[in-house]
Scaffold this motif. Structure first.
Motif, PDB file in Angstrom:
ATOM      1  N   ARG A 131       0.834  -1.189   0.000  1.00 26.63           N
ATOM      2  CA  ARG A 131       0.000   0.000   0.000  1.00 26.63           C
ATOM      3  C   ARG A 131       0.877   1.250   0.000  1.00 26.63           C
ATOM      4  NH1 ARG A 131      -5.382  -0.363   1.448  1.00 26.63           N
ATOM      5  NH2 ARG A 131      -5.434   1.740   0.542  1.00 26.63           N
ATOM      6  N   LEU A 132       0.322   2.339  -0.508  1.00 35.47           N
ATOM      7  CA  LEU A 132       1.012   3.621  -0.565  1.00 35.47           C
ATOM      8  C   LEU A 132       0.525   4.491   0.593  1.00 35.47           C
ATOM      9  CD1 LEU A 132       3.024   4.727  -2.744  1.00 35.47           C
ATOM     10  CD2 LEU A 132       1.079   5.968  -3.717  1.00 35.47           C
ATOM     11  N   VAL A 133       1.468   5.174   1.266  1.00 30.68           N
ATOM     12  CA  VAL A 133       1.075   6.006   2.412  1.00 30.68           C
ATOM     13  C   VAL A 133       1.774   7.360   2.357  1.00 30.68           C
ATOM     14  CG1 VAL A 133       0.633   4.030   3.936  1.00 30.68           C
ATOM     15  CG2 VAL A 133       2.923   5.065   3.895  1.00 30.68           C
ATOM     16  N   LEU A 134       1.140   8.323   3.003  1.00 26.26           N
ATOM     17  CA  LEU A 134       1.724   9.653   3.176  1.00 26.26           C
ATOM     18  C   LEU A 134       2.324   9.707   4.574  1.00 26.26           C
ATOM     19  CD1 LEU A 134       2.115  12.634   2.236  1.00 26.26           C
ATOM     20  CD2 LEU A 134      -0.121  13.112   3.289  1.00 26.26           C
ATOM     21  N   ILE A 135       3.596  10.116   4.657  1.00 21.34           N
ATOM     22  CA  ILE A 135       4.268  10.175   5.953  1.00 21.34           C
ATOM     23  C   ILE A 135       4.769  11.595   6.214  1.00 21.34           C
ATOM     24  CG2 ILE A 135       4.984   7.757   5.978  1.00 21.34           C
ATOM     25  CD1 ILE A 135       7.803   8.715   5.089  1.00 21.34           C
ATOM     26  N   VAL A 136       4.946  11.886   7.500  1.00 28.10           N
ATOM     27  CA  VAL A 136       5.538  13.152   7.949  1.00 28.10           C
ATOM     28  C   VAL A 136       6.492  12.805   9.083  1.00 28.10           C
ATOM     29  CG1 VAL A 136       3.523  14.522   7.297  1.00 28.10           C
ATOM     30  CG2 VAL A 136       3.680  13.573   9.622  1.00 28.10           C
ATOM     31  N   PRO A 137       7.392  13.718   9.455  1.00 27.13           N
ATOM     32  CA  PRO A 137       8.260  13.462  10.620  1.00 27.13           C
ATOM     33  C   PRO A 137       7.424  13.154  11.859  1.00 27.13           C
ATOM     34  CG  PRO A 137       9.072  15.344   9.390  1.00 27.13           C
ATOM     35  CD  PRO A 137       7.729  15.003   8.803  1.00 27.13           C
ATOM     36  N   ALA A 138       7.920  12.266  12.701  1.00 25.04           N
ATOM     37  CA  ALA A 138       7.143  11.799  13.848  1.00 25.04           C
ATOM     38  C   ALA A 138       6.768  12.914  14.804  1.00 25.04           C
ATOM     39  CB  ALA A 138       7.929  10.720  14.593  1.00 25.04           C
ATOM     40  N   ASP A 139       7.596  13.969  14.886  1.00 31.16           N
ATOM     41  CA  ASP A 139       7.333  15.042  15.842  1.00 31.16           C
ATOM     42  C   ASP A 139       6.649  16.251  15.224  1.00 31.16           C
ATOM     43  OD1 ASP A 139       9.455  15.752  14.267  1.00 31.16           O
ATOM     44  OD2 ASP A 139      10.689  16.548  15.898  1.00 31.16           O
ATOM     45  N   LYS A 140       6.184  16.107  13.968  1.00 28.04           N
ATOM     46  CA  LYS A 140       5.523  17.222  13.300  1.00 28.04           C
ATOM     47  C   LYS A 140       4.269  16.733  12.587  1.00 28.04           C
ATOM     48  CE  LYS A 140       9.827  19.777  12.535  1.00 28.04           C
ATOM     49  NZ  LYS A 140      10.727  20.386  11.525  1.00 28.04           N
ATOM     50  N   GLY A 141       3.422  17.655  12.186  1.00 26.12           N
ATOM     51  CA  GLY A 141       2.203  17.273  11.496  1.00 26.12           C
ATOM     52  C   GLY A 141       1.730  18.341  10.545  1.00 26.12           C
ATOM     53  N   ASP A 142       2.590  18.737   9.614  1.00 23.24           N
ATOM     54  CA  ASP A 142       2.224  19.805   8.682  1.00 23.24           C
ATOM     55  C   ASP A 142       1.191  19.365   7.649  1.00 23.24           C
ATOM     56  OD1 ASP A 142       3.919  21.706   9.836  1.00 23.24           O
ATOM     57  OD2 ASP A 142       5.639  20.927   8.738  1.00 23.24           O
ATOM     58  N   ALA A 143       1.052  18.069   7.453  1.00 18.99           N
ATOM     59  CA  ALA A 143       0.081  17.547   6.479  1.00 18.99           C
ATOM     60  C   ALA A 143      -0.656  16.369   7.085  1.00 18.99           C
ATOM     61  CB  ALA A 143       0.787  17.131   5.193  1.00 18.99           C
ATOM     62  N   LYS A 144      -1.926  16.260   6.766  1.00 16.79           N
ATOM     63  CA  LYS A 144      -2.730  15.140   7.234  1.00 16.79           C
ATOM     64  C   LYS A 144      -3.281  14.306   6.079  1.00 16.79           C
ATOM     65  CE  LYS A 144      -4.068  17.272  11.610  1.00 16.79           C
ATOM     66  NZ  LYS A 144      -5.195  17.707  12.490  1.00 16.79           N
ATOM     67  N   GLU A 145      -3.233  14.879   4.882  1.00 17.02           N
ATOM     68  CA  GLU A 145      -3.666  14.161   3.690  1.00 17.02           C
ATOM     69  C   GLU A 145      -3.007  14.792   2.476  1.00 17.02           C
ATOM     70  OE1 GLU A 145      -7.832  14.479   3.028  1.00 17.02           O
ATOM     71  OE2 GLU A 145      -7.920  16.624   3.477  1.00 17.02           O
ATOM     72  N   LEU A 146      -3.127  14.121   1.334  1.00 22.24           N
ATOM     73  CA  LEU A 146      -2.448  14.583   0.129  1.00 22.24           C
ATOM     74  C   LEU A 146      -2.841  16.008  -0.263  1.00 22.24           C
ATOM     75  CD1 LEU A 146      -2.583  11.384  -2.141  1.00 22.24           C
ATOM     76  CD2 LEU A 146      -0.617  12.289  -0.875  1.00 22.24           C
ATOM     77  N   LYS A 147      -4.076  16.352  -0.071  1.00 17.76           N
ATOM     78  CA  LYS A 147      -4.534  17.688  -0.469  1.00 17.76           C
ATOM     79  C   LYS A 147      -3.866  18.805   0.328  1.00 17.76           C
ATOM     80  CE  LYS A 147      -9.002  16.139  -2.246  1.00 17.76           C
ATOM     81  NZ  LYS A 147     -10.483  16.209  -2.113  1.00 17.76           N
ATOM     82  N   ASP A 148      -3.336  18.474   1.518  1.00 17.67           N
ATOM     83  CA  ASP A 148      -2.648  19.473   2.332  1.00 17.67           C
ATOM     84  C   ASP A 148      -1.288  19.848   1.756  1.00 17.67           C
ATOM     85  OD1 ASP A 148      -4.741  19.446   4.108  1.00 17.67           O
ATOM     86  OD2 ASP A 148      -3.789  18.006   5.460  1.00 17.67           O
TER      87      ASP A 148
END
Length: 276
Positions: A131-148
């Motif tokens: 499966r394909l996933v969107l990831i961000v650094p563990a201590d940050k959350g600038d994006a929650k989905e592709l549209k972000d």
């Protein structure tokens, strides 16, 4: 009857009696020099064999655990794993690299080798899916989905190079379906393989990245914020095949069979792959 005739007569009687009794007149095995005749060759182990397996980088941990199990089952066969992007491995094979087995992270690279008659077509099969996933650094959350990803605060997005890296090709397909790809191109940081994409996000050199679910699981430095809808891209399959130029085709085919065994399937599933 003279003496000579008597001896001949007695010898004939002896041979006749011995034949009736079942005497064995076979000659013993004779060794010439250091080379024994067929009859005296002892049972020996099969000649040691080394197989070179070129496999997508996302398989590193799973195959690293499976390889010792195969070597234990086939003690005369050693496995040399060569990991990289599927496109890079494909080019190595086209350029003559001595490879016995190829495992790609997409059908495209295997299709190209099959067109060039470089694989044994009847050994090809789909081994795994992902499966394909969107990831961000563990201590940050600038994006929650592709549209972000279109947001101005997100400056760098890591994806595989779509020209040669399957995970980048899947990412391009998904972003194109969402009409985001063109608008995001100036933000892309391109990785040579999926592990490099992962490293860009781990290090903070990218604020988000698109990788396989299995790769995201190998790191505590990133977190998955979205499992990307599989309808947005081509099915993620891992085809496997034996190469025509393999000098160890029987052992290579045995390795393919082992990868579909229950012990191997259990390991693949442990790392997040779906077995086919």
């Amino acid at each position: 009857m003279n003496k000579k005739k008597i001896i001949t007569f007695l010898a004939l009687i002896g041979v006749t009696l011995c034949a009736i009794a079942g005497c064995n007149f076979s000659s013993p095995t004779i060794e010439q020099g250091n080379t024994p005749t067929k009859a005296s060759v002892p049972n020996v182990n099969q000649e040691n064999i080394q197989l070179t397996v070129s496999a997508a980088a996302s398989l590193k941990e799973a195959l690293g655990e499976i390889t010792p199990l195969f070597s234990k089952a086939k003690s005369n066969v050693a496995i040399r794993n060569n990991f990289g992007s599927s496109g890079e491995l494909q080019q190595q094979i086209i350029n003559g690299a001595p490879v016995d087995v190829f495992i790609s992270a997409a059908a495209k690279q295997m299709d190209e080798l099959q067109k060039k008659d470089l694989i044994i077509a009847d050994t090809r099969r789909d081994l795994l899916s992902n499966r394909l996933v969107l990831i961000v650094p563990a201590d940050k959350g600038d994006a929650k989905e592709l549209k972000d990803l279109i947001n101005a605060n997100i400056k760098r997005i890591a994806i595989g190079d779509p020209r040669s890296v399957p995970v980048g090709q899947y990412a391009q397909q998904a972003l194109t379906k969402l009409e985001l790809f063109k608008d995001l191109q100036s933000k892309f940081v391109l990785g040579n393989n999926v592990r490099q994409v992962l490293q860009f996000v781990e290090s903070g050199n990218a604020q988000a990245g698109i990788v396989y679910a299995t790769d995201a699981r190998t790191s505590t430095k990133v977190k998955v914020v979205q499992v990307i809808d599989a309808r947005l891209h081509a099915p993620i399959v891992y085809p496997i095949a034996v190469l025509h130029k393999s000098s160890n085709q029987p052992s290579a085919k045995s390795y393919l069979e082992f990868l579909s065994s229950e012990p191997a399937k259990n390991i693949f599933e442990k790392y997040g792959f779906s077995t086919l």
